[in-house]
Design a protein around this motif. Sequence first.
Motif, PDB file in Angstrom:
ATOM      1  N   VAL A   1       0.859  59.654  16.328  1.00 44.64           N
ATOM      2  CA  VAL A   1       0.950  60.942  15.632  1.00 44.64           C
ATOM      3  C   VAL A   1       2.345  61.186  15.062  1.00 44.64           C
ATOM      4  N   GLY A   2       3.329  60.418  15.467  1.00 50.04           N
ATOM      5  CA  GLY A   2       4.679  60.539  14.937  1.00 50.04           C
ATOM      6  C   GLY A   2       4.916  59.712  13.691  1.00 50.04           C
ATOM      7  N   ARG A   3       3.845  59.095  13.165  1.00 52.00           N
ATOM      8  CA  ARG A   3       3.953  58.290  11.940  1.00 52.00           C
ATOM      9  C   ARG A   3       2.888  58.712  10.944  1.00 52.00           C
ATOM     10  N   GLN A   4       2.852  59.994  10.654  1.00 54.19           N
ATOM     11  CA  GLN A   4       1.968  60.598   9.670  1.00 54.19           C
ATOM     12  C   GLN A   4       0.520  60.148   9.843  1.00 54.19           C
ATOM     13  N   ASP A   5      -0.024  59.466   8.839  1.00 52.53           N
ATOM     14  CA  ASP A   5      -1.457  59.156   8.820  1.00 52.53           C
ATOM     15  C   ASP A   5      -1.878  58.146   9.878  1.00 52.53           C
ATOM     16  N   ASP A   6      -0.924  57.513  10.533  1.00 52.57           N
ATOM     17  CA  ASP A   6      -1.260  56.619  11.638  1.00 52.57           C
ATOM     18  C   ASP A   6      -1.897  57.414  12.779  1.00 52.57           C
ATOM     19  N   GLY A   7      -1.776  58.730  12.751  1.00 51.14           N
ATOM     20  CA  GLY A   7      -2.364  59.585  13.781  1.00 51.14           C
ATOM     21  C   GLY A   7      -3.833  59.895  13.578  1.00 51.14           C
ATOM     22  N   LEU A   8      -4.490  59.296  12.605  1.00 55.99           N
ATOM     23  CA  LEU A   8      -5.902  59.601  12.333  1.00 55.99           C
ATOM     24  C   LEU A   8      -6.817  59.295  13.511  1.00 55.99           C
ATOM     25  N   GLY A   9      -6.586  58.205  14.223  1.00 58.68           N
ATOM     26  CA  GLY A   9      -7.430  57.862  15.375  1.00 58.68           C
ATOM     27  C   GLY A   9      -7.363  58.928  16.450  1.00 58.68           C
TER      28      GLY A   9
ATOM     29  N   ALA B   1      -6.596  54.352  11.729  1.00 58.08           N
ATOM     30  CA  ALA B   1      -6.227  54.525  10.327  1.00 58.08           C
ATOM     31  C   ALA B   1      -6.237  53.163   9.649  1.00 58.08           C
ATOM     32  N   THR B   2      -6.487  53.169   8.357  1.00 53.75           N
ATOM     33  CA  THR B   2      -6.421  51.925   7.591  1.00 53.75           C
ATOM     34  C   THR B   2      -5.640  52.164   6.313  1.00 53.75           C
ATOM     35  N   ARG B   3      -4.949  51.117   5.878  1.00 48.08           N
ATOM     36  CA  ARG B   3      -4.242  51.126   4.595  1.00 48.08           C
ATOM     37  C   ARG B   3      -5.083  50.457   3.508  1.00 48.08           C
ATOM     38  N   ASP B   4      -6.229  49.927   3.885  1.00 48.57           N
ATOM     39  CA  ASP B   4      -7.085  49.147   2.989  1.00 48.57           C
ATOM     40  C   ASP B   4      -7.538  49.997   1.803  1.00 48.57           C
ATOM     41  N   SER B   5      -7.100  49.631   0.620  1.00 46.96           N
ATOM     42  CA  SER B   5      -7.453  50.402  -0.581  1.00 46.96           C
ATOM     43  C   SER B   5      -8.921  50.260  -0.952  1.00 46.96           C
TER      44      SER B   5
ATOM     45  N   ILE C   1     -10.376  55.059   9.036  1.00 53.02           N
ATOM     46  CA  ILE C   1     -10.172  56.212   8.165  1.00 53.02           C
ATOM     47  C   ILE C   1      -8.944  55.944   7.303  1.00 53.02           C
ATOM     48  N   ARG C   2      -9.101  56.110   6.001  1.00 54.04           N
ATOM     49  CA  ARG C   2      -8.029  55.782   5.053  1.00 54.04           C
ATOM     50  C   ARG C   2      -6.848  56.733   5.198  1.00 54.04           C
ATOM     51  N   GLY C   3      -5.656  56.137   5.346  1.00 52.85           N
ATOM     52  CA  GLY C   3      -4.405  56.871   5.366  1.00 52.85           C
ATOM     53  C   GLY C   3      -3.531  56.437   4.207  1.00 52.85           C
TER      54      GLY C   3
ATOM     55  N   LEU D   1       8.186  58.192   9.600  1.00 51.66           N
ATOM     56  CA  LEU D   1       8.442  58.804  10.907  1.00 51.66           C
ATOM     57  C   LEU D   1       8.437  60.319  10.733  1.00 51.66           C
ATOM     58  N   GLN D   2       7.250  60.879  10.809  1.00 52.18           N
ATOM     59  CA  GLN D   2       7.065  62.317  10.618  1.00 52.18           C
ATOM     60  C   GLN D   2       5.717  62.701  11.207  1.00 52.18           C
ATOM     61  N   GLU D   3       5.668  63.858  11.850  1.00 55.76           N
ATOM     62  CA  GLU D   3       4.392  64.320  12.405  1.00 55.76           C
ATOM     63  C   GLU D   3       3.568  65.006  11.336  1.00 55.76           C
ATOM     64  N   GLY D   4       2.253  64.893  11.476  1.00 47.98           N
ATOM     65  CA  GLY D   4       1.333  65.573  10.577  1.00 47.98           C
ATOM     66  C   GLY D   4       0.685  64.626   9.587  1.00 47.98           C
TER      67      GLY D   4
END
Length: 158
Positions: free
Chosen positions: A28-36, A79-83, A130-132, A137-140
């Motif tokens: 959750v401290g790496r933006q969209d990596d917190g989707l799971g 989260a996934t980066r897969d376009s 889920i696409r991120g 290094l930021q929450e949210g």
Amino acid sequence: MNSVVKPAPLSLADFNRADCLIYGIGNVGRQDDGLGWAFIDWLETAGICPEAEMVRNYQLFLEDADLISNKQKVLFVDATRDSDVEAFSLQPASARLDFTFTSHAISIPAIMATCQLCFDTQPAVYVLAIRGYEWALQEGLTAGARANLERSIAHFTL
């Protein structure tokens, strides 16, 4: 005449049992990596799948092979980066031993293969990706990732 029977769509009710695991991967401290983790937060807040074991971790660990060895069904949420993934994808996973077991980034297929090799069992495993978009290094979550989370939730609630 041959008819093809389509499998029933996967629902969260399929995981509302004590022998099921829903595993949120992320940070959750790496933006969209917190989707799971956000998906697990939603499940807990909404009271969905109260019988299932729910886990949040920053990454997968070799020991997770032991964790899944006692389960009939597992849903990994990440989260996934897969376009190629527009908003989210929900797919069954297959065991495959790869070299990620030697790193901090062990893959879901490697966890499954290790489970099979060490415990001679294999649960049914699914991956909700889920696409991120942002990983600083930021929450949210970003607005786009939050919209994709909502679309994945709607898939299970409609």
